[in-house]
Design an enzyme around this catalytic site. Structure first.
Site, PDB file in Angstrom:
ATOM      1  N   SER A 164      63.421  15.798  44.045  1.00  0.00           N
ATOM      2  CA  SER A 164      62.495  14.791  43.520  1.00  0.00           C
ATOM      3  C   SER A 164      61.318  15.538  42.912  1.00  0.00           C
ATOM      4  O   SER A 164      61.082  16.716  43.250  1.00  0.00           O
ATOM      5  CB  SER A 164      62.010  13.914  44.678  1.00  0.00           C
ATOM      6  OG  SER A 164      60.849  13.210  44.291  1.00  0.00           O
TER       7      SER A 164
ATOM      8  N   TYR B 101      59.243  12.320  53.949  1.00  0.00           N
ATOM      9  CA  TYR B 101      60.179  12.236  52.815  1.00  0.00           C
ATOM     10  C   TYR B 101      59.957  13.404  51.842  1.00  0.00           C
ATOM     11  O   TYR B 101      60.912  14.097  51.460  1.00  0.00           O
ATOM     12  CB  TYR B 101      59.988  10.897  52.090  1.00  0.00           C
ATOM     13  CG  TYR B 101      60.767  10.839  50.799  1.00  0.00           C
ATOM     14  CD1 TYR B 101      62.153  10.724  50.814  1.00  0.00           C
ATOM     15  CD2 TYR B 101      60.129  10.941  49.558  1.00  0.00           C
ATOM     16  CE1 TYR B 101      62.885  10.695  49.634  1.00  0.00           C
ATOM     17  CE2 TYR B 101      60.849  10.910  48.379  1.00  0.00           C
ATOM     18  CZ  TYR B 101      62.228  10.796  48.418  1.00  0.00           C
ATOM     19  OH  TYR B 101      62.954  10.785  47.256  1.00  0.00           O
TER      20      TYR B 101
HETATM   21  N1  LIG Z   1      63.952   6.028  43.310  1.00  0.00           N
HETATM   22  C1  LIG Z   1      63.100   7.029  43.237  1.00  0.00           C
HETATM   23  O1  LIG Z   1      61.910   6.849  42.893  1.00  0.00           O
HETATM   24  C2  LIG Z   1      63.573   8.424  43.528  1.00  0.00           C
HETATM   25  C3  LIG Z   1      62.822   9.495  43.015  1.00  0.00           C
HETATM   26  C4  LIG Z   1      63.240  10.793  43.287  1.00  0.00           C
HETATM   27  C5  LIG Z   1      64.374  11.009  44.051  1.00  0.00           C
HETATM   28  N2  LIG Z   1      65.075   9.953  44.538  1.00  0.00           N
HETATM   29  C6  LIG Z   1      66.267  10.215  45.354  1.00  0.00           C
HETATM   30  O2  LIG Z   1      67.398   9.671  44.708  1.00  0.00           O
HETATM   31  C7  LIG Z   1      68.423   9.418  45.667  1.00  0.00           C
HETATM   32  C8  LIG Z   1      68.994   8.053  45.402  1.00  0.00           C
HETATM   33  O3  LIG Z   1      68.029   7.070  45.670  1.00  0.00           O
HETATM   34  P1  LIG Z   1      67.862   5.772  44.774  1.00  0.00           P
HETATM   35  O4  LIG Z   1      66.543   5.857  44.130  1.00  0.00           O
HETATM   36  O5  LIG Z   1      69.035   5.545  43.946  1.00  0.00           O
HETATM   37  O6  LIG Z   1      67.696   4.673  45.919  1.00  0.00           O
HETATM   38  P2  LIG Z   1      68.703   3.576  46.495  1.00  0.00           P
HETATM   39  O7  LIG Z   1      69.044   2.573  45.451  1.00  0.00           O
HETATM   40  O8  LIG Z   1      68.072   3.107  47.746  1.00  0.00           O
HETATM   41  O9  LIG Z   1      70.029   4.388  46.837  1.00  0.00           O
HETATM   42  C9  LIG Z   1      70.155   5.156  48.001  1.00  0.00           C
HETATM   43  C10 LIG Z   1      71.628   5.407  48.253  1.00  0.00           C
HETATM   44  O10 LIG Z   1      71.751   6.212  49.448  1.00  0.00           O
HETATM   45  C11 LIG Z   1      72.614   5.551  50.357  1.00  0.00           C
HETATM   46  N3  LIG Z   1      72.192   5.753  51.741  1.00  0.00           N
HETATM   47  C12 LIG Z   1      70.992   5.477  52.291  1.00  0.00           C
HETATM   48  N4  LIG Z   1      71.005   5.745  53.606  1.00  0.00           N
HETATM   49  C13 LIG Z   1      72.261   6.189  53.898  1.00  0.00           C
HETATM   50  C14 LIG Z   1      72.900   6.617  55.084  1.00  0.00           C
HETATM   51  N5  LIG Z   1      72.254   6.627  56.257  1.00  0.00           N
HETATM   52  N6  LIG Z   1      74.198   7.019  55.025  1.00  0.00           N
HETATM   53  C15 LIG Z   1      74.863   7.002  53.843  1.00  0.00           C
HETATM   54  N7  LIG Z   1      74.304   6.620  52.692  1.00  0.00           N
HETATM   55  C16 LIG Z   1      73.012   6.201  52.717  1.00  0.00           C
HETATM   56  C17 LIG Z   1      72.504   4.053  50.024  1.00  0.00           C
HETATM   57  O11 LIG Z   1      73.699   3.370  50.374  1.00  0.00           O
HETATM   58  P3  LIG Z   1      73.895   2.439  51.659  1.00  0.00           P
HETATM   59  O12 LIG Z   1      72.648   1.695  51.899  1.00  0.00           O
HETATM   60  O13 LIG Z   1      75.068   1.581  51.268  1.00  0.00           O
HETATM   61  O14 LIG Z   1      74.250   3.363  52.778  1.00  0.00           O
HETATM   62  C18 LIG Z   1      72.388   4.113  48.500  1.00  0.00           C
HETATM   63  O15 LIG Z   1      73.660   4.180  47.922  1.00  0.00           O
HETATM   64  C19 LIG Z   1      67.772   9.598  47.031  1.00  0.00           C
HETATM   65  O16 LIG Z   1      68.134  10.867  47.544  1.00  0.00           O
HETATM   66  C20 LIG Z   1      66.293   9.557  46.714  1.00  0.00           C
HETATM   67  O17 LIG Z   1      65.555  10.291  47.648  1.00  0.00           O
HETATM   68  C21 LIG Z   1      64.706   8.664  44.280  1.00  0.00           C
END
Ligand SMILES: NC(=O)c1ccc[n+]([C@@H]2O[C@H](COP(=O)([O-])OP(=O)(O)OC[C@H]3O[C@@H](n4cnc5c(N)ncnc54)[C@H](OP(=O)(O)O)[C@@H]3O)[C@@H](O)[C@H]2O)c1
Length: 340
Positions: A142, A155
């Site tokens: 990130s 985080y």
């Molecule tokens: N959105 C942002 O601003 C941002 C910025 C930088 C980096 N990121 C990173 O990008 C990645 C994806 O996040 P996103 O933004 O796409 O958010 P998101 O829509 O909440 O997606 C998160 C994904 O991770 C899965 N997940 C969460 N907890 C889990 C668990 N205990 N076991 C297995 N799977 C799990 C969720 O699926 P289930 O709930 O079905 O398990 C979902 O598919 C993350 O690593 C996040 O830290 C996000």
């Protein structure tokens, strides 16, 4: 058309992971889709088959649990699947004051998911990739991997780990054909902030599009780039700023971004302070980027060198000094006349 290769994506049930699954399917990859929400994964698998005729294996797994990564690996092996690309996307955040508000059990699960599962998945699949001397890994870091993030301290620390871990592996893998890429998105419009318990914080005013994030990430992963910061110049400048600005200033800016909109003072004073720092530092960073770009272009570099060569600016400087002396001399003469 199906290309016979397989990409395994954790966190494929929503957000960036789901967008990445679409891009792999478009290019003919079969998929292994991992997350907790079986229904969302099954629906995605159905869509990918209808649209691109690629096969998906759904593995329902809570990756915050002990040995979950190993269980995923075992299931993949039992089915005789070779994973050509691994995407460690599953991740979560948690919002609140570390000392007084956040819950330790949730923090422990978050560290397990973001750090341990990512590390173990990498360990298990990378070993096979190195043995075959081919393969690609994308790790979700990130932009907060390189800045402090008050109110989401644990985080940000987990993402700093992912980034550092990935950069070390890149060096260890340099004599192989296996590549590993760190993805550093800015705040993105997914379920992330809602799920972290931070639905109405300032940063959610400007969120990047997950489709754009996935597109830039996919391109970089396929090229074997070491890291990718999706989006335009502002996100790139943010990275430069993070390297040059004092940590206190970065923490102040991030604190502002992570404050609920209702708690910000109506006079905008917090914003001015945060932005004063931010804009000053961003201007410096952008000047640095512009100079670096200019110097990477030989013609521009030549023009700059010509401009600063003494033969070119000395005569102009002498002319300027002469005019200044004349001006002062004339002024002094007029002043004497007036006095007498
Ligand atoms: N959105 C942002 O601003 C941002 C910025 C930088 C980096 N990121 C990173 O990008 C990645 C994806 O996040 P996103 O933004 O796409 O958010 P998101 O829509 O909440 O997606 C998160 C994904 O991770 C899965 N997940 C969460 N907890 C889990 C668990 N205990 N076991 C297995 N799977 C799990 C969720 O699926 P289930 O709930 O079905 O398990 C979902 O598919 C993350 O690593 C996040 O830290 C996000």
């Amino acid at each position: 058309m199906n290309n016979g290769k397989t990409a395994l994506i954790t966190g494929a049930s929503s957000g960036i992971g789901q967008e990445l699954a679409q891009l792999f399917a478009r290019d003919g990859f079969n998929l292994v889709l991992v997350a907790r929400n079986t229904e969302a994964l099954n629906q995605l698998a159905g869509r990918l088959w209808e649209q691109h005729q690629v096969e998906s294996v759904v593995i329902t797994k809570d990756l915050s649990e002990e040995d979950a990564a190993e269980e995923v690996y075992d299931q993949v092996k039992e089915r005789g699947i070779t994973v050509d690309v691994l995407v460690n996307d599953a991740g979560a955040g948690l919002y609140g004051h570390f000392a007084t508000e956040t819950d330790w059990e949730r923090e422990k699960a978050l560290i397990h998911l973001n750090v341990l599962a990512t590390t173990q998945m990498t360990k298990l699949f990378l070993k096979d990739m190195v043995a075959r001397n081919e393969g690609k890994i994308l790790n979700l870091a990130s932009l907060v991997s390189i800045t402090p993030m008050p109110l989401m301290a644990v985080y940000a620390a987990t993402k700093a780990y992912v980034y550092n871990f990935t950069q070390s592996l890149i060096n260890e893998l340099k004599d192989t054909k296996v590549t590993i890429t760190a993805l550093l998105p800015n705040a993105t419009d997914t379920q992330f902030f809602n799920r972290a318990g931070a639905p109405d914080v300032k940063v959610t005013d400007h969120l990047d599009d997950p489709e754009m994030v996935a597109r830039d990430a996919y391109k970089a992963l396929m090229k074997g780039a070491h890291k990718v910061i999706p989006g335009g110049i502002v996100n790139k400048a943010y990275e430069v700023m993070s390297y040059v600005a004092p940590q206190e200033a970065l923490a102040g800016m991030m604190r502002y971004n992570m404050t609920p909109k209702n708690d910000l003072k109506p006079d905008g004073s917090e914003k001015s302070a945060a932005w004063a720092w931010g804009l000053g530092i961003a201007a410096l960073a952008l000047a640095g980027v512009a100079l670096a770009v200019a110097y990477s272009d030989d013609k521009v570099a030549e023009r700059v060198r010509n401009r600063v060569h003494p033969d070119n600016w000395l005569p102009e400087l002498e002319g300027a000094i002469r005019s200044a002396r004349e001006l002062v001399g004339n002024g002094w003469g007029k002043a004497r006349e007036a006095v007498s």
